[in-house]
Design an enzyme around this catalytic site. Structure first.
Site, mmCIF file in Angstrom:
data_model
loop_
_atom_site.group_PDB
_atom_site.id
_atom_site.type_symbol
_atom_site.label_atom_id
_atom_site.label_comp_id
_atom_site.label_asym_id
_atom_site.label_seq_id
_atom_site.Cartn_x
_atom_site.Cartn_y
_atom_site.Cartn_z
ATOM 1 N N GLU A 34 -78.142 42.346 -109.172
ATOM 2 C CA GLU A 34 -76.904 42.336 -108.390
ATOM 3 C C GLU A 34 -76.660 40.967 -107.748
ATOM 4 O O GLU A 34 -76.307 40.855 -106.577
ATOM 5 C CB GLU A 34 -76.922 43.433 -107.321
ATOM 6 C CG GLU A 34 -76.978 44.830 -107.905
ATOM 7 C CD GLU A 34 -76.945 45.928 -106.850
ATOM 8 O OE1 GLU A 34 -76.970 45.596 -105.639
ATOM 9 O OE2 GLU A 34 -76.909 47.117 -107.217
ATOM 10 N N GLU A 60 -79.812 51.111 -112.319
ATOM 11 C CA GLU A 60 -79.888 51.888 -111.082
ATOM 12 C C GLU A 60 -78.892 53.021 -111.181
ATOM 13 O O GLU A 60 -77.693 52.787 -111.342
ATOM 14 C CB GLU A 60 -79.589 51.039 -109.845
ATOM 15 C CG GLU A 60 -80.705 50.102 -109.445
ATOM 16 C CD GLU A 60 -80.405 49.296 -108.187
ATOM 17 O OE1 GLU A 60 -79.672 49.801 -107.316
ATOM 18 O OE2 GLU A 60 -80.916 48.169 -108.077
#
Length: 911
Positions: A506, A599
């Site tokens: 991220e 995720e």
């Protein structure tokens, strides 16, 4: 289909870093690798009155602020800092990275002098007997106390930041004169600087890296050798609990100057079938002698059993090679052999994680000068955009979890048994893969995943150049990203469990278009130079298919985007990330790339805590009165609520089933972890694990088990059935089963038989009216009884019951027993709402290391022998004293409860 089993031509450069594996070296080899875990002294803070600037570099000023920014907030620009007004240590530390920097023109030149030489703590004559005696691995913060008030919840409310010093004398006998001597550190949090005999040797800033420094020119063989290590762990430097200190193992390695380079053996298996396997072995040598030398390199291969022991003589030999190279040079030899009927490495239950050992011997002038042992596995790894991960021709669905590096009450200090226990419980759930979020692991963890057959996504960085917290590792990324990336890959590339390199999580560069893609391209190229046999990826929570960054990696990894982010109406008009489901768009844009969920979920629950009313939705955000209670700081265990940007298991399962080309998922998370206590900042730990911080299974564990182990007969019902205040009130009952239907009974009366519908993953009886007694469920598969479970109303709490996970442990000072403590009624039924304060004592050759109860809000220090039960359970962690065999007796007591004792036998270990 993309294949990542072909070895490319390459030349490995010398790099001074920790040995690939804690090898057991043959007696004929002069190489010694000695653990330096005993005999350390530790002190927090610099000496009073220190005027020397011992900082690695200047840092930006940080104003007071909470450390829990939204997990999916857009990362900020890198901090800009002016050059240091005083001398800092950075110019002396940077040369440690040189062997990891490919371009010699970019190597760093060490300035003259030894900054810090006059500091008392680095001098041999300093008296450190008043310092704390510690054994490594050591986490200076885990003992607490917890910080109840203040803006430190994101980092776990434990005092991990600050400066710490470690001192130890080294035994360097006169006979070691002429040898190369290295200090190897598996992990130090953070900004490590090493002095030996008052001279600054080097260091490494990244707290998750394994690294080494060359002590050879600084040691005094036969004399006093004083080692001093300074660590500087910044505040506001992490989004979770980082720990502090020398939290992994430290080693002293002694070698002949003609040596196998560190992580210098690379084994690949470019062609593998059931009948034969081609095994390539590249060996990189370093010449640290004063002149040109000719050496002979030979390797033998052995089978290993499940406990890493050789099972017989060599199964293959690679023909010896001679090479000549000059002083200061490195050279690489390549050899190959074909092995018939190889025992391949693969994940259970359909495959077996077989492993082999390569023993490489280096000879000079007829004498053995070095031997290196390298464990590896033979397996064919391929990535198919439709069938997903293919191992030895079999498609393996990724049933994975994300795992942070802490070990609960033990903190960041790595312990093999604690990590093994985590993996064993995950395997019981049906988990077959782990993503190491978001940093390099302890080397021993990959030994465990190799042995147990887990697939691993090995991840390097949480940030690149853009920051997530003010003092995180974005400050060192420009100088250290290449060395850190090369070090990680070289260290771990022989582990068969590692299937994928993740170069970031991220990262803020998702938002910087071509500039961010250029950073990804550079890291991808570095990774493929070091290991051309595995693909790369980066976890993306914002980047879309038409952006340049996804094109730079081999595998598409999506965080939450697959299911969609914040698609509920209440998020309309907000400025947070809102993303419709993305799987089809990425699959269409990159039809030749595997897509997976790096995720998924990030669901919340507190074990054994249930709130009413129960949501009729399969996935909903947590709010007061809707699954959450901010005053209690708990989330309902009906497993129907998630973080705002995430989803529950039920919603994720449906999305994956609707998009069968997705290779699988890595759930956030397998275990609760210290820090990042969303949604309640006052807590110490997370709520998103399927297993709580103490290792007790939440209800969600069984929901995943019902999906991930479809052939395992199981059924689980919730909630518990002890609700004296709810007599006559609706109390929904939910059932998780690997069967296809189930019938529910209350006190012998059937409440109906229900069958799972399309995209349904639980069975719900939402109109059950509570009455005390017995709740029973019978599950069926294809019309036949499959499994059953009974839950009874508990009576008054009257006793304690103890159950160790193992009744015999090694007396080595490291092995652990994890003892579950239950508060029970007169019939032995766990009282599921018990909160009694319990007290633990021990007799015999053992000690209580820590206690826990899995409650995220519990701020009792972990070493405390007293703790409240949470939802009827408590945990005691027991360690045997080194070298002392006998019986450990653990006693548990609580007011109004019958005490209990359990016995754990300890056994000596030795040759």
């Amino acid at each position: 289909m993309i294949t990542f089993t072909r070895i490319l031509s390459w030349r490995l450069r010398l790099f001074p870093i920790v040995c690939l594996l804690p090898a057991v070296i043959a007696a004929a080899s002069p190489r010694e690798r000695l653990p330096l875990n005993e005999g350390w002294r530790y002190q927090h803070d610099d000496p009073p009155g220190t005027t020397v600037d011992l900082r690695y570099d200047v840092r930006p000023e940080v104003s007071a602020r909470r450390d829990d920014g939204p997990a999916d907030a857009r990362p900020e620009e890198a901090a800009r800092i002016a050059a240091a007004a005083r001398t800092v240590l950075k110019p002396w530390i940077l040369p440690t990275a040189n062997p990891f920097i490919k371009d010699p023109a970019r190597h760093h030149v060490r300035p003259a002098g030894d900054p810090g030489a006059d500091v008392a703590y680095v001098q041999a004559g300093f008296d450190d007997q008043a310092w704390q005696a510690v054994t490594l691995p050591h986490d200076w913060a885990i003992a607490g106390p917890f910080i109840r008030d203040g803006d430190v919840g994101g980092m776990g409310r434990l005092p991990s930041w600050g400066i710490g010093w470690y001192r130890r004398k080294l035994d360097i006998p006169a006979s070691d004169a002429g040898k190369s001597i290295y200090l190897e550190v598996d992990g130090a949090m953070a900004y490590a600087t090493v002095w030996l005999n008052g001279r600054l040797v080097g260091g490494w800033p990244f707290g998750y890296a394994s690294w080494r420094v060359d002590l050879t020119s600084h040691v005094v063989p036969g004399g006093v050798n004083q080692l001093a290590i300074r660590l500087d762990n910044p505040p506001a430097s992490s989004r979770w609990y980082p720990g502090g200190g020398l939290y992994r193992q430290v080693w002293l390695t002694k070698t002949h100057p003609l040596q196998v380079d560190q992580w210098g053996v690379f084994v690949t298996t470019p062609e593998v079938s059931a009948d034969r396997a081609t095994i390539n072995l590249a060996v990189t040598l370093a010449n640290a002698s004063a002149g040109t030398a000719t050496v002979r390199v030979a390797s033998e291969l052995f089978e290993l059993d499940a406990m890493d022991r050789r099972t017989g003589g060599p199964v293959a030999r690679i023909a010896p090679v001679e090479l000549t190279f000059a002083a200061g040079e490195r050279a690489t030899t390549q050899g190959s052999v074909v092995l018939a009927n190889p025992k391949r490495w693969g994940p259970p239950p359909t495959q077996t994680p077989h492993r082999y050992l390569a023993v490489t011997t280096v000879s000079h002038a007829g004498q053995v000068v070095d031997t290196q042992e390298t464990r590896f596995g033979i397996r064919d790894l391929r990535f198919d955009p439709v069938r997903g991960v293919m191992l030895n021709g079999e498609p393996i669905r990724l049933q994975g979890v994300n795992q942070h590096h802490d070990l609960g009450a033990l903190g960041a200090a790595f312990n093999v048994r604690a990590a093994e226990r985590q993996l064993e419980i995950l395997a019981e759930m049906g988990c077959n893969a782990v993503r190491l979020s978001h940093n390099p692991p302890a080397p021993e963890l990959l030994e465990l995943t190799d042995r147990l057959g887990f697939l691993v996504v090995n991840e390097s960085f949480d940030v690149w150049e853009r920051k997530k917290t003010p003092l995180d590792f974005h400050l060192i990324f420009p100088d250290w990203s290449e060395p850190d990336m090369r070090a990680l890959v070289r260290r771990d590339r022989n582990h068969p469990s590692v299937i994928l390199w993740s170069i970031g999580n991220e990262v803020g560069e998702q938002y910087t278009d071509a500039a961010g893609a250029a950073v990804a391209r550079r890291l991808h190229q570095i990774t493929r130079e070091e290991d051309p046999t595995r693909p790369t990826t980066t976890a993306m929570n914002w980047a879309k298919p038409d952006m340049p960054l996804p094109a730079e990696v081999d595998v598409i990894s999506l965080n939450y985007q697959g299911e969609g982010i914040r698609q509920e109406p209440e998020f309309e008009g907000t400025d947070r990330i809102r993303t419709p489901p993305q799987y089809p768009f990425f699959h269409a844009k990159f039809p030749d790339k595997v897509v997976l969920s790096s995720e998924s979920a990030s669901a919340f629950s507190s074990r054994g805590v249930y709130f009413f009313p129960v949501s009729p939705l399969v996935s909903a955000p947590v709010r007061d009165g809707r699954g959450g209670d901010s005053k209690l700081a708990h989330v309902s265990a009906y497993e129907l609520h998630a973080v705002d940007f995430g989803s529950t298991a039920d919603k994720v399962f449906g999305s994956l089933d609707r998009h069968p080309y997705v290779a699988g998922e890595f759930v956030w998370t397998g275990w609760d972890y210290l820090g990042e206590p969303t949604p309640y900042y006052s807590a110490r730990s997370s709520y998103c694990g399927m297993i709580d911080l103490a290792g007790f299974k939440k209800d969600r564990f069984f929901l995943y088990q019902s999906r991930w182990r479809p052939d395992h007969p199981m059924v689980h019902l919730l909630p518990h059935w002890t609700w004296p205040e709810r007599v006559g009130e609706v109390t929904p009952v939910h059932v998780f089963t690997s069967g296809d239907e189930a019938e529910l009974f209350l006190n012998g009366r059937s409440l109906g038989r229900k069958k799972k519908g399309a995209y349904e993953y639980r069975l719900r009886w939402d109109d059950v009216v509570y009455e005390p007694g017995q709740l029973e469920v019978v599950a069926y598969q294809a019309g036949r009884e499959w499994a059953r479970e009974t839950v009874r109303t508990a009576g008054a709490a009257s006793a304690l019951a103890l159950q160790p996970d193992r009744t015999s442990i090694r007396a080595d000072g490291r092995d652990l027993a994890f003892v579950t403590v239950r508060v029970v009624d007169a019939d032995g039924v766990t009282t599921p709402r018990a909160t009694h304060r319990l007290h633990f004592t021990i007799e015999g050759p053992g000690e209580i290391v820590a206690t826990d109860n899995g409650d995220p809000t519990n701020l009792e220090p972990f070493p405390s022998p007293t703790r409240e039960a949470f939802s009827g359970l408590c945990l005691v962690i027991v360690r045997a004293k080194p070298g002392e065999a006998g019986e450990i007796r653990l006693h548990a007591a609580g007011e109004g409860l019958r005490a209990a004792t359990t016995i754990i036998t300890t056994r000596r270990v030795g040759p």
